[in-house]
Design a protein around this motif. Structure first.
Motif, mmCIF file in Angstrom:
data_model
loop_
_atom_site.group_PDB
_atom_site.id
_atom_site.type_symbol
_atom_site.label_atom_id
_atom_site.label_comp_id
_atom_site.label_asym_id
_atom_site.label_seq_id
_atom_site.Cartn_x
_atom_site.Cartn_y
_atom_site.Cartn_z
ATOM 1 N N THR B 160 -7.311 -1.343 -4.890
ATOM 2 C CA THR B 160 -6.915 -0.514 -4.027
ATOM 3 C C THR B 160 -6.813 -1.782 -2.634
ATOM 4 O O THR B 160 -7.805 -2.024 -2.061
ATOM 5 C CB THR B 160 -7.240 0.624 -3.902
ATOM 6 N N THR B 165 -2.550 1.140 -4.452
ATOM 7 C CA THR B 165 -3.462 0.748 -5.235
ATOM 8 C C THR B 165 -1.701 0.036 -6.294
ATOM 9 O O THR B 165 -1.150 1.079 -6.937
ATOM 10 C CB THR B 165 -3.340 2.450 -6.196
ATOM 11 N N GLU B 255 1.004 7.705 -3.719
ATOM 12 C CA GLU B 255 -0.615 6.896 -3.390
ATOM 13 C C GLU B 255 -1.395 8.657 -3.717
ATOM 14 O O GLU B 255 -2.786 7.709 -4.989
ATOM 15 C CB GLU B 255 -1.602 6.720 -2.025
#
Lengths: 281, 357
Positions: B160, B165, B255
């Motif tokens: 990340t 990520t 996310e």
């Protein structure tokens, strides 16, 4: 300020290289704008910045006066649908489920009958109704593109159930794999929804097509806007030669003044070494 | 990977498919209660269950009652839970990495837990002294769980950057960490004595042998968040099928979905590994089987995978207890040795039928 989507002093840099360089541009409700420009001019990057997918390194994008980064993905999804360039699908979904994905967030609370109706209509408009139950991954490139257009239409239509507000459809080379019939059909459909107040911003390579469907052409080169206006004013032989580095003849339609761009074959344009290489092929 | 038209491609017949899966699951559970070192006929199993629920009925023999209610019932329940947890984690993993070959082990849970277990078994005595045997027996599941979570957390943080990520970095980091943990585990088993080596290999083969109600309750707890989040995750994973950018365009918080899915996978697999060791193959095979039959829509895939995994593991465990009775095979050997050829056959059959696009 009345513009629907406003980009102010927009820049986007990767590793110090500026892909978009201080672009300020506005889009009104119910406007069809074609973004044209050579490869690597930053067209897709500009579209991704406008859609909120990329965060600008400087400047800002505002949707109806609200900064894009302040809008949640769900609220952005109500205002715009995006048809990006050929992302790969991971699993073998049938075509109607690909289209139905457009309802994933904005059409979540729609009654099933209404949702089905939207999906069916969108598939029909995109010319893929007969492929509804086919595996998306087994379709040809053009058919896949039409199915993805149907998905964007589903999202726009379903979002309208949430109330009246300005909407935009962002298309990144929507006709790149389409045959002539479907190029005209897809852009005709886009033209039709412009009539109902949706803003369409499309990246198009074919200048003749862009000139005939769009109200306004934005020419991008080296990350900057180099021309912006109606097709009759923007496209001429000088622009095609200097920006696109192509030898084309540009005629005018007598009735409308719209440009007719015709390719000229002239291999002697390339440099000596390239000519020698081709001569000994 | 392209599959032929799934058996139940049209979305209208969801209820019957779910019903069939639930029935298969119950049948496997019944089999698990009846079969074993001594097989007990179904009517006596039911009477033992009725009596346990204090609902009366004919009394059964005391020994049989204990076998059914005290031994097999917690084992079957644990098997159902672990099978469901592994398969669900596998389905989420494949959706998350947009790859039908992803396996829950990829996020490092299994290898992290493995290393923690090896350290506990081999080094525990040196730390706590040989007298504290009970301590390291008690610490084993907890260590496995924490090791798994720590490994996944480490990989997640590593992948990340700036709030995003990268699934590619995560995959590669998972492979690297698994290789490292594998080497460290191999070193530890090289250093271990005979008894420790036996403990280690028993643990790595995976077995439902140590089932009890405590473990079953822990697993139920670890599985609950995943089950609750299932409808939300299913929508998210469907949206992710075209990639993260497209999911964002549709209005999904990519996310958040990724973070939640990874956390839930680590929790479910960590708890499974802690309770029964490393049982392979279910997490890979169950979602595949379901996709062949019911298509890739995660709203069906997730619940059906859980049911399918539960069925597979409990069925395999019943076999593991009867094949070499009164001895029993570690169930991990069975899931892999029966499952793998069956799986290959399915893939081959499928690839010859569908057009190879």
């Amino acid at each position: 300020m009345n513009t629907f989507i406003q980009a102010e002093n927009l820049s986007y840099a990767v590793n110090g290289r500026k892909l978009i360089d201080a672009v300020s541009i506005g889009f009104d409700p119910g406007e069809f704008v074609a973004i044209i420009g050579p490869n690597g001019a930053g067209k897709s990057t500009l579209l991704r910045l406008l859609s909120g997918e990329l965060r600008p390194s400087a400047g800002r994008v505002a949707w109806s006066g609200e900064p894009a980064e302040k809008l949640s993905p769900a609220r952005l999804a109500l205002r715009r649908a995006v048809m990006a360039q050929g992302a790969a699908l991971a699993f073998s979904y049938p075509v109607h489920e690909v289209a139905r994905q457009g309802l994933a967030v904005v059409g979540r609370r729609l009654p099933k009958i209404q949702a089905d109706k939207i999906v069916t209509r969108a598939l029909a408009v995109s010319g893929v109704q007969h492929l509804s139950y086919r595996n998306f991954l087994t379709l040809s490139g053009g058919e896949q593109q039409r199915a993805r257009f149907a998905r964007a239409l589903c999202q726009l239509k379903a979002a309208q159930e949430h109330g009246r507000f300005c909407q935009a459809l962002l298309l990144d080379e929507p006709t790149s794999s389409l045959d002539l019939e479907h190029q005209l059909a897809l852009l005709g459909a886009a033209r039709a929804i412009v009539g109902s107040g949706v803003t369409v911003i499309a990246i198009v390579h074919d200048l003749n097509i862009a000139a005939r469907f769009a109200d306004r052409l934005v020419v991008l080169a080296g990350g900057r806007v180099v021309a912006d206006g109606p097709a009759a004013q923007v496209i001429d032989e000088a622009l095609v030669r200097e920006i696109f580095r192509a030898t084309m003849r540009v005629d005018r339609e007598s009735a409308t003044g719209l440009p007719i761009v015709l390719p000229q074959t002239n291999i002697n344009r390339c440099d000596v070494h390239a000519q020698a290489f081709l001569a000994r092929f | 990977m392209i599959f032929a038209q799934p058996l139940f491609a049209r979305a209208d017949n969801r209820a019957p498919v779910l019903l069939i899966a639930v029935c298969a699951c119950l049948a496997a559970a019944a089999l698990g209660l009846c079969l074993g070192a001594t097989s007990i006929p179904p009517e006596r199993v039911t009477s033992a269950l009725w009596r346990e629920l204090a609902l009366g009925g004919p009394a059964s023999a005391e020994g049989e009652h204990f076998i059914v209610v005290g031994l097999r019932l917690p084992r079957v329940v644990l098997g159902l839970e672990i099978g469901a947890a592994l398969a669900l984690a596998g389905a989420m993993m494949q959706g998350l990495f947009r790859n039908p070959l992803a396996d829950p082990g990829l996020v490092g849970v299994t290898s992290g837990a493995g290393l923690a277990v090896a350290m506990t078994i081999v080094l525990g005595e040196h730390i706590w002294g040989a007298g504290a045997q009970w301590l390291h027996v008690a610490a084993l599941p907890a260590d496995a769980f924490l090791g798994g979570l720590a490994a996944t957390g480490f990989i997640y943080v590593l992948a990340t950057r700036g709030g995003r990520t990268s699934m590619t970095v995560m995959l590669l980091a998972g492979v690297a960490l698994s290789a490292f943990a594998g080497a460290a585990t191999a070193l530890l088993s090289y250093l271990s004595d005979d008894r420790q080596l036996r403990d280690l290999s028993f643990w790595f083969l995976g077995s439902l042998g140590g089932a009890n109600w405590g473990k079953a309750a822990t697993l139920a707890l670890a599985l609950t968040p995943a089950l609750l989040a299932m409808p939300w995750l299913a929508r998210g994973l469907n949206g992710l099928a075209f990639g993260e950018a497209e999911a964002f365009h549709l209005g999904l918080r990519a996310e958040l979905i990724k973070g939640a899915a990874i956390g839930l996978i680590a929790l479910a697999v960590g708890a499974s590994v802690a309770a029964a060791g490393a049982i392979g193959f279910i997490g890979l095979a169950a979602p595949h089987l379901v996709r062949l039959m019911a298509g890739p829509d995660h709203r069906m895939l997730l619940p059906l995978s859980a049911l399918c995994g539960a069925t597979l593991l409990v069925g395999a465990d019943a076999l593991a207890r009867t094949l070499l009775a009164p001895a029993e095979l570690p169930v991990g050997i069975l899931t892999a040795s029966i499952g793998a050829p069956f799986f290959l056959w399915l893939l081959l059959r499928d690839s010859t039928r569908s057009d190879p696009t």
